[in-house]
Design a protein around this motif. Sequence first.
Motif, short mmCIF file in Angstrom:
data_model
loop_
_atom_site.label_atom_id
_atom_site.label_comp_id
_atom_site.label_asym_id
_atom_site.label_seq_id
_atom_site.Cartn_x
_atom_site.Cartn_y
_atom_site.Cartn_z
N SER A 263 19.68 57.86 25.80
CA SER A 263 18.26 58.10 25.46
C SER A 263 17.39 57.05 26.13
N LEU A 264 17.85 55.80 26.07
CA LEU A 264 17.06 54.72 26.67
C LEU A 264 16.99 54.87 28.18
N VAL A 265 18.12 55.23 28.78
CA VAL A 265 18.15 55.40 30.24
C VAL A 265 17.21 56.53 30.65
N GLU A 266 17.19 57.62 29.87
CA GLU A 266 16.28 58.73 30.22
C GLU A 266 14.82 58.27 30.16
N ALA A 267 14.50 57.44 29.16
CA ALA A 267 13.13 56.92 29.06
C ALA A 267 12.81 56.01 30.25
N VAL B 134 12.23 42.07 46.10
CA VAL B 134 12.21 42.35 44.66
C VAL B 134 10.80 42.73 44.26
N ILE B 135 10.66 43.86 43.60
CA ILE B 135 9.36 44.28 43.08
C ILE B 135 9.35 43.97 41.59
N THR B 136 8.42 43.12 41.20
CA THR B 136 8.33 42.76 39.79
C THR B 136 7.56 43.84 39.04
N ILE B 137 8.09 44.30 37.94
CA ILE B 137 7.45 45.39 37.20
C ILE B 137 6.98 44.93 35.83
N ARG B 138 7.86 44.31 35.06
CA ARG B 138 7.54 43.80 33.71
C ARG B 138 6.77 44.82 32.88
N GLN B 139 7.40 45.91 32.61
CA GLN B 139 6.75 46.96 31.85
C GLN B 139 7.74 47.47 30.81
N SER B 140 7.19 47.86 29.67
CA SER B 140 8.06 48.42 28.64
C SER B 140 8.74 49.68 29.17
N VAL B 141 9.98 49.86 28.77
CA VAL B 141 10.74 51.03 29.19
C VAL B 141 10.03 52.31 28.79
N MET B 142 9.39 52.28 27.63
CA MET B 142 8.77 53.49 27.10
C MET B 142 7.27 53.56 27.37
N GLU B 143 6.81 52.89 28.40
CA GLU B 143 5.37 52.75 28.65
C GLU B 143 4.58 54.06 28.47
N ALA B 144 5.04 55.13 29.10
CA ALA B 144 4.26 56.38 29.09
C ALA B 144 4.16 56.94 27.67
#
Lengths: 132, 219
Positions: A5-9, B4-14
Amino acid sequence: MHELSLVEAILESLIPMCSEYGIEGKVKKVHLRIGRMRQVIPDVMRFAYGVATEDTVLRGSVLELSLIPLRLSCPTCGAEWQGDDPIAFLCPKCGEKNVKTHSGMELEIESMEVEQSDESSDNDPAVRHGGR
Amino acid sequence: MNRVITIRQSVMEADEEVARRIRDRMGRDGRLYINIIGSPGSGKTTLLESTIRMAPEFRFAVIEGDIATARDAERIAALGVPSVQINTDGGCHLEAHLVSRALESLPLDTVDILFVENVGNLVCPAEFDIGEDMKVAVSSVPEGADKPLKYPLLFSQAKAVLLTKTDLLPYVPFEMELYQGDLERLNPGVPLLMMEAPSGKGMDAWIALLRMWLKEKRG
């Protein structure tokens, strides 16, 4: 297996990012920061990532994980400690119940490592050279 | 050489952005929005049915999340409460964009408390923010006393924990001290309610919590 689930997100964010940066098919490594509270098993996460990226522009890239410990502090007596074995949100010194969480909840895409291309801009502030 | 591209964003951002929009909207309108999380069969739908029957002072709406079937939404609709079923087709949790779509088919103007009954699962539903005011954990006696320690994210974040099927305590092994001790370490001071569906035990305390939370929300 909540890793899938986390990977899909993660892929929902990463795949559009690849076209935004013009790096489709060039990503070598994706680096995540995962807090201990997320209960991620790194091997399971890497396996899920491999399966989920198979038919995407991230195919062949490697997932790198930094596990971040649960760090807590007490606003009453000032104690600081690592609270993940066993997980406890109680001050071990004074018993305070309202403790502050500093780290351990992370679920962040830290960076991507991509193949250097000739036209890439050295002035891009988001780009650092070299791997880690 | 690689770069390396720095992103620093939550996995669930959207999805977190969608969750924020839902939270803003429910906050503006003073509606209480509770995400009910528990294992399959822990008694989540039964809890909602009892709540609807025993707390006529509130106007409810319910979003039901399940992998398949509309059975839970039908159980709620049978009580005359607006309900929407989300089928995740294999997905083990609800996400904010699914809830956002379901909200469009509910008459929110006439709702005091919105319940979302998440897909039966103690892991993934705790990870995904769906814009709720609070998570409430439901765990039942037959599941055993080790649930808080095995699923620390949910039990540490829950605003209340409902232990259901306590009428089975004389018949199944359940170490109450272990359960209470682990819960107290994970989430000190969290209200733990002992629930018994056949007799309605625990419902008064639960409804009192709902009353308090709604009052807090409406300031």
